[in-house]
Design an enzyme around this catalytic site. Sequence first.
Site, PDB file in Angstrom:
ATOM      1  NE  ARG A  92      -3.445   2.502   2.450  1.00 20.84           N
ATOM      2  CZ  ARG A  92      -3.480   3.492   3.595  1.00 20.84           C
ATOM      3  NH1 ARG A  92      -2.725   3.077   4.460  1.00 20.84           N
ATOM      4  NH2 ARG A  92      -4.189   4.643   3.505  1.00 20.84           N
ATOM      5  CG  HIS A 136      -1.263   8.973   3.456  1.00 16.67           C
ATOM      6  ND1 HIS A 136      -1.316   7.557   3.675  1.00 16.67           N
ATOM      7  CD2 HIS A 136      -0.804   9.600   4.746  1.00 16.67           C
ATOM      8  CE1 HIS A 136      -1.049   7.466   4.780  1.00 16.67           C
ATOM      9  NE2 HIS A 136      -0.741   8.301   5.782  1.00 16.67           N
ATOM     10  CD  GLU A 181      -4.815   7.614   9.849  1.00 23.93           C
ATOM     11  OE1 GLU A 181      -4.566   8.632  10.282  1.00 23.93           O
ATOM     12  OE2 GLU A 181      -4.771   6.505  10.264  1.00 23.93           O
ATOM     13  CG  ASN A 311      -5.425   3.564   8.631  1.00 28.14           C
ATOM     14  OD1 ASN A 311      -5.458   2.248   7.777  1.00 28.14           O
ATOM     15  ND2 ASN A 311      -5.043   4.586   8.113  1.00 28.14           N
ATOM     16  CE1 TYR A 313      -0.146   2.437  13.525  1.00 32.56           C
ATOM     17  CE2 TYR A 313      -2.342   3.590  12.504  1.00 32.56           C
ATOM     18  CZ  TYR A 313      -0.940   3.120  12.416  1.00 32.56           C
ATOM     19  OH  TYR A 313      -0.245   3.236  11.252  1.00 32.56           O
ATOM     20  CD  GLU A 371      -1.709   3.955   7.954  1.00 31.32           C
ATOM     21  OE1 GLU A 371      -1.496   4.243   9.199  1.00 31.32           O
ATOM     22  OE2 GLU A 371      -1.851   4.629   7.052  1.00 31.32           O
TER      23      GLU A 371
HETATM   24  C1  FCB Z   1      -1.534   7.046  10.816  1.00 29.45           C
HETATM   25  C2  FCB Z   1      -1.090   7.709   9.367  1.00 29.45           C
HETATM   26  C3  FCB Z   1       0.198   7.257   8.711  1.00 29.45           C
HETATM   27  C4  FCB Z   1       1.328   6.940   9.903  1.00 29.45           C
HETATM   28  C5  FCB Z   1       0.763   6.129  11.056  1.00 29.45           C
HETATM   29  C6  FCB Z   1       1.885   6.080  12.228  1.00 29.45           C
HETATM   30  O1  FCB Z   1      -2.261   7.992  11.273  1.00 29.45           O
HETATM   31  O2  FCB Z   1      -1.917   7.289   8.308  1.00 29.45           O
HETATM   32  O3  FCB Z   1       0.781   7.900   7.656  1.00 29.45           O
HETATM   33  O4  FCB Z   1       1.986   8.212  10.219  1.00 29.45           O
HETATM   34  O5  FCB Z   1      -0.563   6.961  11.457  1.00 29.45           O
END
Ligand code: FCB
Length: 467
Positions: A92, A136, A181, A311, A313, A371
């Site tokens: 990607r 992006h 995002e 995405n 985290y 992500e």
């Molecule tokens: C996300 C972004 C990516 C990177 C990660 C850690 O929010 O999409 O570009 O910065 O975090």
Amino acid sequence: MPAARPRGRPPKNKPMSANAFPQGFLWGAATAAYQVEGAVHEDGRGETIWDRFCRVPGAIHGGDTGDVACDHYHRWRDDVENMRDLRLSAYRFSTAWARVFPQGKGKPNRKGLDFYEALVDGLLAAGIQPALTLYHWDLPQALQDAGGWTSRDTASWFAEYASCLYTHLGDRVKTWMTLNEPWVSAFAGHWQGVHAPGLKDFGTAVQAAHVLLHAHALAVSAFRELGARDARIGIALDLHQVYPWSDGVSDQEAARRCDGHVNRWFLDPVFKGTYPKDMLDLYARHHAAPHEHTGDAEALAAHPMDFLGVNYYFPQRVYASDAGGLLGYESGRLEDRQRTEMDWEVHPDGLYDLLLRLKGDYGDPAIFITENGAAFKDQRVEKGQVQDDDRIGYLDGHIRAARRAIERGVKLQGYFLWSLLDNFEWSFGYRQRFGITHVDFATQARTWKKSAGWYQRVIATNGGALA
Ligand code: FCB
């Protein structure tokens, strides 16, 4: 020079075990143009809002910029070779709008298109499927000067840029994402002011979010006209599983507002064509409702996506607080939890909960994790290799959570690890390292971290190596 890695034969594909991922599951890694390409003045590339924002004193840790980044613009062949060695089935990346249209519109820049065509051909020759994100965060500065994401014209120019890429690459790229995002583009960029273009007004951010969603609708619509029949398009949203801090009603309501702000504000429009009513009312009370035009909602509803990119985290743990401004919440931290170098709580169950919730609330969509990954200090080095066991632990936990979600019927079709390379981490500059490949930014040498070999084994066994 391709990335240095331990010698020896890569593991053979093992037969699928009972708890392995579905056949054809995509194992990928992700990057983004501004974070890796560098070469910001080459071959006619135009200025972007990130080139400009990096010049604002104090905006970026250490005064870093993406001017050189990973020099991927020149080293992409080695990077593709690295991906082949990793045995990635997909990669990607994002295209930089300002390489293709230096002023955001007008006549396309042949050299910009050539770069992406060569990259796509190189990936395909290496047996790696390209997964292309059209935006992006690197808006051409010329469009920012004309109003940026608060102007509806930007959405129209975006659709033209998207159409240009569908036309040039549609025969070879089968997985497309419109935006990465949009919450971050809109709210980190126009409300918190920590991302380009660095504005600080909530109403402006809501308007930017609306134009971004409009741009998404136009780009999906153009894709239906120009895209190949066997290709798919989606959006990559930054989603958080939101947990109330307590069982108390006010914390539950705070969690609902947080979920409304970060998740539903984007999920509802792209899946249902409407904004969540509770949030619309809240924003309106603060004179921050978006300026919707007749037909905006219908356009979103009329062009459904093929998949959702997630995405993920970390989760949000939210309590009611007047200090939270118009949203009325703040995020708390559980002290006993492991945290990454970004100070993000490590909570793989959040991914599992989120995937199940998306299945239940949004009509069981096809999903890719677009992500997921972690920054750690990466200080332990043995025989020249970063021993990043904490990153392996993070990835292992989240991929297992994804597998559990698949076992519960979630239509998860792929996983893209963030990131292939250490790179320019926006306002954190080069301080935060997310890569499974270490980059020495003085020499541009790439070296596998321990996690790279680990991921290679996971891929080679279709997830069996986790079991
Ligand atoms: C996300 C972004 C990516 C990177 C990660 C850690 O929010 O999409 O570009 O910065 O975090």
